[in-house]
Design an enzyme around this catalytic site. Structure first.
Site, PDB file in Angstrom:
ATOM      1  N   TYR A   1      -1.115  -9.395 -48.922  1.00 32.43           N
ATOM      2  CA  TYR A   1      -1.546  -8.550 -50.037  1.00 32.43           C
ATOM      3  C   TYR A   1      -1.756  -9.387 -51.293  1.00 32.43           C
ATOM      4  O   TYR A   1      -1.347 -10.533 -51.375  1.00 32.43           O
ATOM      5  CB  TYR A   1      -0.531  -7.437 -50.300  1.00 32.43           C
ATOM      6  CG  TYR A   1       0.702  -7.881 -51.054  1.00 32.43           C
ATOM      7  CD1 TYR A   1       0.849  -7.585 -52.413  1.00 32.43           C
ATOM      8  CD2 TYR A   1       1.725  -8.583 -50.428  1.00 32.43           C
ATOM      9  CE1 TYR A   1       1.980  -7.987 -53.112  1.00 32.43           C
ATOM     10  CE2 TYR A   1       2.859  -8.990 -51.116  1.00 32.43           C
ATOM     11  CZ  TYR A   1       2.980  -8.686 -52.461  1.00 32.43           C
ATOM     12  OH  TYR A   1       4.088  -9.098 -53.150  1.00 32.43           O
TER      13      TYR A   1
ATOM     14  N   HIS B   1       4.972  -8.103 -29.885  1.00 28.54           N
ATOM     15  CA  HIS B   1       5.063  -9.201 -30.835  1.00 28.54           C
ATOM     16  C   HIS B   1       3.851 -10.131 -30.851  1.00 28.54           C
ATOM     17  O   HIS B   1       3.405 -10.544 -31.919  1.00 28.54           O
ATOM     18  CB  HIS B   1       6.342 -10.010 -30.578  1.00 28.54           C
ATOM     19  CG  HIS B   1       7.577  -9.337 -31.094  1.00 28.54           C
ATOM     20  ND1 HIS B   1       8.103  -8.211 -30.505  1.00 28.54           N
ATOM     21  CD2 HIS B   1       8.392  -9.625 -32.152  1.00 28.54           C
ATOM     22  CE1 HIS B   1       9.190  -7.825 -31.167  1.00 28.54           C
ATOM     23  NE2 HIS B   1       9.388  -8.679 -32.177  1.00 28.54           N
TER      24      HIS B   1
ATOM     25  N   GLU C   1      13.088 -18.494 -57.979  1.00 33.14           N
ATOM     26  CA  GLU C   1      12.257 -17.561 -58.738  1.00 33.14           C
ATOM     27  C   GLU C   1      13.026 -16.257 -58.878  1.00 33.14           C
ATOM     28  O   GLU C   1      14.257 -16.249 -58.746  1.00 33.14           O
ATOM     29  CB  GLU C   1      10.903 -17.361 -58.057  1.00 33.14           C
ATOM     30  CG  GLU C   1      10.981 -16.930 -56.604  1.00 33.14           C
ATOM     31  CD  GLU C   1       9.622 -16.836 -55.936  1.00 33.14           C
ATOM     32  OE1 GLU C   1       8.604 -16.806 -56.642  1.00 33.14           O
ATOM     33  OE2 GLU C   1       9.592 -16.768 -54.691  1.00 33.14           O
TER      34      GLU C   1
ATOM     35  N   ARG D   1      -5.778 -17.625 -53.305  1.00 38.09           N
ATOM     36  CA  ARG D   1      -4.437 -17.491 -52.732  1.00 38.09           C
ATOM     37  C   ARG D   1      -4.467 -16.565 -51.527  1.00 38.09           C
ATOM     38  O   ARG D   1      -3.783 -16.803 -50.528  1.00 38.09           O
ATOM     39  CB  ARG D   1      -3.465 -16.972 -53.797  1.00 38.09           C
ATOM     40  CG  ARG D   1      -2.010 -16.936 -53.309  1.00 38.09           C
ATOM     41  CD  ARG D   1      -1.047 -16.626 -54.423  1.00 38.09           C
ATOM     42  NE  ARG D   1      -1.242 -15.289 -54.982  1.00 38.09           N
ATOM     43  CZ  ARG D   1      -0.561 -14.803 -56.012  1.00 38.09           C
ATOM     44  NH1 ARG D   1       0.357 -15.553 -56.606  1.00 38.09           N
ATOM     45  NH2 ARG D   1      -0.788 -13.587 -56.472  1.00 38.09           N
TER      46      ARG D   1
ATOM     47  N   ARG E   1       2.534  -1.626 -30.018  1.00 38.72           N
ATOM     48  CA  ARG E   1       3.560  -2.514 -30.538  1.00 38.72           C
ATOM     49  C   ARG E   1       3.962  -3.575 -29.516  1.00 38.72           C
ATOM     50  O   ARG E   1       4.488  -3.278 -28.451  1.00 38.72           O
ATOM     51  CB  ARG E   1       4.795  -1.723 -30.958  1.00 38.72           C
ATOM     52  CG  ARG E   1       5.817  -2.577 -31.708  1.00 38.72           C
ATOM     53  CD  ARG E   1       7.045  -1.762 -32.102  1.00 38.72           C
ATOM     54  NE  ARG E   1       7.951  -2.542 -32.940  1.00 38.72           N
ATOM     55  CZ  ARG E   1       8.820  -3.443 -32.487  1.00 38.72           C
ATOM     56  NH1 ARG E   1       8.896  -3.688 -31.180  1.00 38.72           N
ATOM     57  NH2 ARG E   1       9.596  -4.116 -33.326  1.00 38.72           N
TER      58      ARG E   1
ATOM     59  N   LYS F   1       1.981 -14.703 -49.619  1.00 42.84           N
ATOM     60  CA  LYS F   1       2.117 -13.345 -50.166  1.00 42.84           C
ATOM     61  C   LYS F   1       1.931 -12.334 -49.032  1.00 42.84           C
ATOM     62  O   LYS F   1       0.850 -11.767 -48.835  1.00 42.84           O
ATOM     63  CB  LYS F   1       1.111 -13.130 -51.295  1.00 42.84           C
ATOM     64  CG  LYS F   1       1.547 -12.069 -52.300  1.00 42.84           C
ATOM     65  CD  LYS F   1       0.720 -12.168 -53.552  1.00 42.84           C
ATOM     66  CE  LYS F   1       1.075 -11.081 -54.562  1.00 42.84           C
ATOM     67  NZ  LYS F   1       2.413 -11.238 -55.135  1.00 42.84           N
TER      68      LYS F   1
END
Length: 275
Positions: free
Chosen positions: A30, A99, A175, A49, A97, A143
């Site tokens: 995101y 992996h 951070e 990014r 679902r 991110k």
């Protein structure tokens, strides 16, 4: 108005699939873009990014960076957004679902606008924080949607009656729960190097450039929690917090316990970048 699966739709017309890997694995990425005066702030830096994160987690972006930029710009215009944020999320796609990456799946794109005023009160008055151990994974530079540790940290701050958490690994400050952190000591600005342990913040990069333009010495090197307590000034940086002073950490005042002069200079210069 939202953007979802190649279309501009109203929120009520969007149907999220329970098979979306972002839902059950957090398998997605995101970006959050700031909008000032109807314009997306630092779009190219955000998009670069996004491309880097997508490459690292092996999600094939369904659009070029330029096309994504055009979509988000149109979204801002359709929503008549003047001041706020644009949230963009891209998951690996929909599949039963399991992996392993699905053999064939189409990434799912979701984007929407929010009216988010500038945090003027916090910028001028400052905030308080606490410190906590940084127990996140070792790719904080990406991110991704895997934000539960950040959520837990932010809630810990609120539980303690403060606004932010300063994270550290064995005493080395990294951070915060949703922002980068910088300190000033003896007229020198210090911040953790942009490696795999912190998010390479867009506002962080802007602030470092502004510091150099103001002839403030910048040291991208690690510092400890003890150095944090002894700092003359401290502040966080981020898309939604801009440059927000930290006045107190773990009950200890930082410097004079008020927004410092260099922090205020940087704040003033930052406003000029979008006004």
């Amino acid at each position: 108005m939202y953007f979802y699966k190649n279309q501009f739709l109203s929120k009520n017309d969007i149907q999220l699939s329970p098979d979306d890997r972002g839902y059950y694995f957090g398998d997605g990425i995101y970006e959050v873009f700031r909008v000032y005066n109807g314009q997306i702030y630092e779009p190219q830096a955000h998009l670069q990014r996004l491309e880097r994160t997508a490459s690292e987690v092996r999600i094939a972006l369904p659009y070029t960076a330029s096309e994504i930029g055009d979509i988000l710009t149109e979204l801002v215009h359709k929503n008549k957004l003047v001041e706020g944020t644009v949230y963009l999320q891209i998951t690996r796609g929909e599949a039963p679902r399991a992996h392993p990456f699905p053999a064939e799946t189409e990434p799912v794109v979701l984007a929407y606008c929010s009216v988010v005023p500038r945090p003027v009160a916090s910028i001028h008055k400052g905030i308080h924080a606490i410190t906590l151990a940084d127990i996140r994974w070792l790719r904080c530079d990406l991110k991704t949607l895997n934000l539960l540790p950040n959520v837990m940290a932010k809630q810990a701050a609120l539980d303690h009656g403060v606004q932010e958490v300063v994270l550290h690994r064995d005493g080395i400050v990294t951070e915060c729960s949703a922002s980068n952190i910088m300190i000033i000591k003896d007229q020198v600005l210090y911040t953790h190097p942009a490696n795999h342990l912190i998010l390479h913040g867009i506002t962080r990069a802007v602030v470092l450039k502004l510091a150099l333009s103001l002839a403030i010495t910048v040291q991208e090197e690690t510092f400890t929690t003890e150095q944090l307590y002894q700092a003359d000034e401290a502040f966080i940086t981020g898309t939604t917090v801009e440059i927000t002073p930290i006045l107190q950490i773990d009950g200890k005042p930082i410097g004079a316990g008020a927004p410092g002069p260099l922090t205020q200079k940087l704040q003033s210069e930052f406003v000029h970048t979008f006004s």
